[in-house]
Design an enzyme around this catalytic site. Structure first.
Site, short mmCIF file in Angstrom:
data_model
loop_
_atom_site.label_atom_id
_atom_site.label_comp_id
_atom_site.label_asym_id
_atom_site.label_seq_id
_atom_site.Cartn_x
_atom_site.Cartn_y
_atom_site.Cartn_z
N ASP A 24 -9.41 4.55 -137.51
CA ASP A 24 -9.37 3.05 -137.34
C ASP A 24 -10.73 2.80 -137.53
O ASP A 24 -11.01 1.52 -138.40
CB ASP A 24 -9.00 2.42 -136.20
CG ASP A 24 -7.23 2.85 -136.01
OD1 ASP A 24 -6.54 3.09 -136.86
OD2 ASP A 24 -6.80 2.31 -134.85
N GLU A 26 -13.17 4.19 -139.46
CA GLU A 26 -13.43 4.22 -140.94
C GLU A 26 -12.83 3.05 -141.64
O GLU A 26 -13.72 2.39 -142.59
CB GLU A 26 -12.97 5.54 -141.64
CG GLU A 26 -13.77 6.87 -141.13
CD GLU A 26 -12.99 7.98 -141.55
OE1 GLU A 26 -13.02 8.43 -142.78
OE2 GLU A 26 -12.13 8.36 -141.08
N SER A 73 23.25 -16.95 -153.67
CA SER A 73 23.59 -16.42 -152.46
C SER A 73 24.85 -15.31 -152.71
O SER A 73 24.99 -15.10 -153.85
CB SER A 73 24.02 -17.34 -151.39
OG SER A 73 25.07 -18.14 -151.74
N LEU A 74 25.32 -14.82 -151.56
CA LEU A 74 26.32 -13.48 -151.81
C LEU A 74 27.52 -13.95 -151.30
O LEU A 74 27.81 -14.81 -150.26
CB LEU A 74 25.88 -12.39 -151.07
CG LEU A 74 24.61 -11.86 -151.44
CD1 LEU A 74 23.95 -10.63 -150.65
CD2 LEU A 74 24.87 -10.86 -152.93
N LYS A 106 21.91 -5.66 -144.89
CA LYS A 106 21.63 -6.96 -144.97
C LYS A 106 20.76 -7.33 -143.89
O LYS A 106 21.32 -7.61 -142.85
CB LYS A 106 22.83 -7.72 -145.17
CG LYS A 106 22.78 -9.08 -145.40
CD LYS A 106 24.09 -9.78 -145.45
CE LYS A 106 23.74 -11.37 -146.16
NZ LYS A 106 23.30 -12.06 -145.11
N ARG A 127 12.96 -19.71 -150.69
CA ARG A 127 14.38 -19.83 -151.36
C ARG A 127 14.53 -21.04 -151.69
O ARG A 127 15.06 -21.57 -152.80
CB ARG A 127 15.61 -19.08 -150.75
CG ARG A 127 16.74 -19.28 -151.50
CD ARG A 127 17.87 -18.47 -150.73
NE ARG A 127 19.07 -18.59 -151.53
CZ ARG A 127 19.77 -19.70 -151.43
NH1 ARG A 127 19.68 -20.57 -150.39
NH2 ARG A 127 20.82 -19.77 -152.22
N GLU A 161 13.31 -9.69 -148.29
CA GLU A 161 13.77 -10.35 -147.11
C GLU A 161 12.31 -10.38 -146.24
O GLU A 161 11.96 -9.34 -145.95
CB GLU A 161 15.07 -9.73 -146.49
CG GLU A 161 15.63 -10.66 -145.47
CD GLU A 161 16.65 -11.65 -146.35
OE1 GLU A 161 16.64 -11.59 -147.50
OE2 GLU A 161 17.14 -12.27 -145.56
N CYS A 411 8.23 -33.30 -116.38
CA CYS A 411 7.95 -34.13 -115.11
C CYS A 411 6.14 -34.36 -115.19
O CYS A 411 5.57 -33.35 -115.45
CB CYS A 411 8.32 -33.53 -113.72
SG CYS A 411 7.44 -33.63 -112.27
N CYS A 416 4.57 -31.46 -108.10
CA CYS A 416 5.98 -31.56 -107.91
C CYS A 416 6.08 -30.05 -107.40
O CYS A 416 5.80 -28.99 -107.86
CB CYS A 416 6.62 -31.75 -109.22
SG CYS A 416 8.17 -30.88 -109.50
#
Ligand code: IVH
Length: 464
Positions: A24, A26, A73-74, A106, A127, A161, A411, A416
């Site tokens: 990390d 380096e 779409s599918l 999916k 999309r 996705e 409120c 309260c």
């Protein structure tokens, strides 16, 4: 190799392959070096610089962009019979009896299109309506598994996705509950909401991820499988759970295989996608105006249950937000017994049209909060009652207010008792002071008896 390219390689090793080759420290050193260079010579900062991944200046809005090809779409299938029918239809069209398919998960996220030219990410488009989407490039740069630079130098569109792990979804909702912002119903909504943020620094904090599921290099390759391999070679994250199979039997085996195992994944999937492998065959069967004939989304049975709403209570949060909560007839759902579900706010109650006494469908959203998803109006008996949103605070009878543009009703009385109790519980909670033994009942008693009015009061208590 320039610092920029080295960082991009290390990002891929770290985020996609989970196999870093530098420490990390380096890595941080390289990033510091690049930032310093870009600070001195801002004109040299390139669009594929990894320093842009932390997000930049908020935008005023998104530019609308037309897709290079429509994002269809599918077609969905829900049963063995529908999977068989899909295969039979294709076999008839193609006059063969064993079709080669690629089986993919999916992943339940949001579709995205990425365009690369000369090996660099040019733009990322959501999309939208399938024809035109939003230019979300600034937000997408914060997704560390999406390469900003690739070896392939031709024009390339990649689709896939954007998603969130269950753990990150839970974390985001925990933070939202904490600040009394409305929670997201599921990881997909949280992902969609994140992509719409105008401040990419906030998007970076959400920790979105990406899986590529389609690629359009020019010229195209011979099969979908080869395309996925090509995407992998070009540093795109391709879901490792893909399979090249023949015949409908293998499709049905995959349905059975993933029906249970999907719960072991760190992200949500709502089904499988079956795609004809050979691109010439895909072209031969073509598409309807909505979806390709060469693919099917098999949907897993949803984790739903039905139950009755016995009552609707109004809870007052630490910051005064009033949240309606449905009290349910206890029911088993995804391994636990559920007796409450959040109704989120007044708008959600109106959207669902829910009444006390209604039979409803509930669903587990991610890991935490069960949701009411639908009222079964057909089963109403006429005895159901409308829920009246309180006009005064149910705890202190104080006035309520709803800020413009906000869904939350609050409120406004800082004294309260319900808010006071929630604040003390929050203070005593495991993530704050972790005060052992100070739970709901004790806090109720202490506040109701007037012994404490705030967290500081806990330290003034003396043994009676
Ligand atoms: S292929 C033309 N493959 O599902 C077909 N889609 O219901 C393009 N999705 O909009 C889709 N995982 O957002 C494909 N492995 C996968 C997928 C996938 C998730 C989503 C995608 C699409 C939606 C269709």
């Amino acid at each position: 190799m320039a610092a920029r390219q080295r960082i991009n390689r290390h990002d891929h090793r770290y985020y996609v392959e989970a196999n870093p080759v530098v420490s990390d420290a380096e890595y941080d050193g390289l990033v510091r070096e690049l930032k310093e260079l870009e600070g001195r010579f801002p004109e040299l900062q390139r669009t594929d610089s990894p320093t842009l991944r932390v997000g930049g200046q908020p935008l005023d809005g998104f530019r609308t962009v037309e897709h290079l090809r429509p994002m269809l779409s599918l077609e969905n299938g829900y049963s063995e019979a529908e999977v068989r029918e899909f295969d039979r239809r294709l076999a008839r069209l193609l006059e063969t009896d064993e079709i080669e398919y690629v089986v993919e998960l999916k992943v339940d996220g949001v579709a995205l299109s990425l365009v690369y030219e000369s090996g660099r990410l040019l733009r990322a488009v959501s999309r939208g309506d399938g024809w035109r989407g939003d230019d979300v490039t600034a937000n997408i740069r914060t997704i560390r598994t999406i390469p900003l630079a690739i070896p392939y130098a031709g024009r390339l569109e990649v689709r896939g996705e954007v998603y969130l792990t269950r753990a990150d979804f839970a974390r985001i909702n925990r933070e939202r509950l904490e600040s009394e912002e409305p929670v997201f119903a599921n990881p997909r909504n949280a992902t969609a909401g994140s992509l719409k943020l105008l401040d990419s620094r906030e998007v970076a904090r959400r920790r979105l991820l990406f899986f590529a599921w389609a690629g359009f290099p020019e010229p195209e390759l011979a099969s979908h499988w080869e395309t996925l391999e090509f995407l992998g070679r070009n540093f795109f994250p391709v879901n490792p759970n893909i399979k090249l199979v023949r015949g409908v039997g293998a499709l049905l085996d995959a349905c059975a295989f993933w029906a249970e195992r999907r719960r072991q994944l760190s992200y949500e999937t709502d089904g499988l996608v079956f795609k004809v492998n050979r691109l010439t065959v895909q072209a031969a069967v073509g598409s309807t105006s909505k979806s390709p004939r060469w693919a099917l989304a098999y949907k897993f049975p949803a984790e739903q249950a039905t139950t009755r709403i016995l009552d609707i209570l109004s809870q007052v949060g630490r910051l005064g937000t009033i949240t309606p909560v449905a009290v349910l007839e206890p029911v088993r759902l995804a391994g636990t017994t559920v007796s409450r579900a959040s109704l989120h706010n007044q708008d959600e109650i109106r959207r669902l049209g829910v009444r006390i006494g209604d039979r409803v469908f509930i669903e587990k959203a991610g890991e935490i909060i069960p949701q009411v998803v639908k009222v079964i109006t057909e089963l109403r008996t006429g005895t159901e009652r409308e829920f009246e949103f309180p006009k005064f605070c149910p705890a202190c009878r104080g006035p309520l207010s709803r800020a413009e543009q906000e869904v939350a009703v609050r409120c406004t009385n800082p004294g309260c008792p319900a808010q006071v109790k929630e604040r003390i519980l929050h203070y005593a909670g495991r993530e704050a002071m972790d005060i052992e033994g100070l739970g709901v009942e004790l806090v109720d008693r202490l506040v109701d008896l007037g012994l404490v009015k705030d967290a500081a009061g806990l330290y003034r208590l003396t043994p009676g």
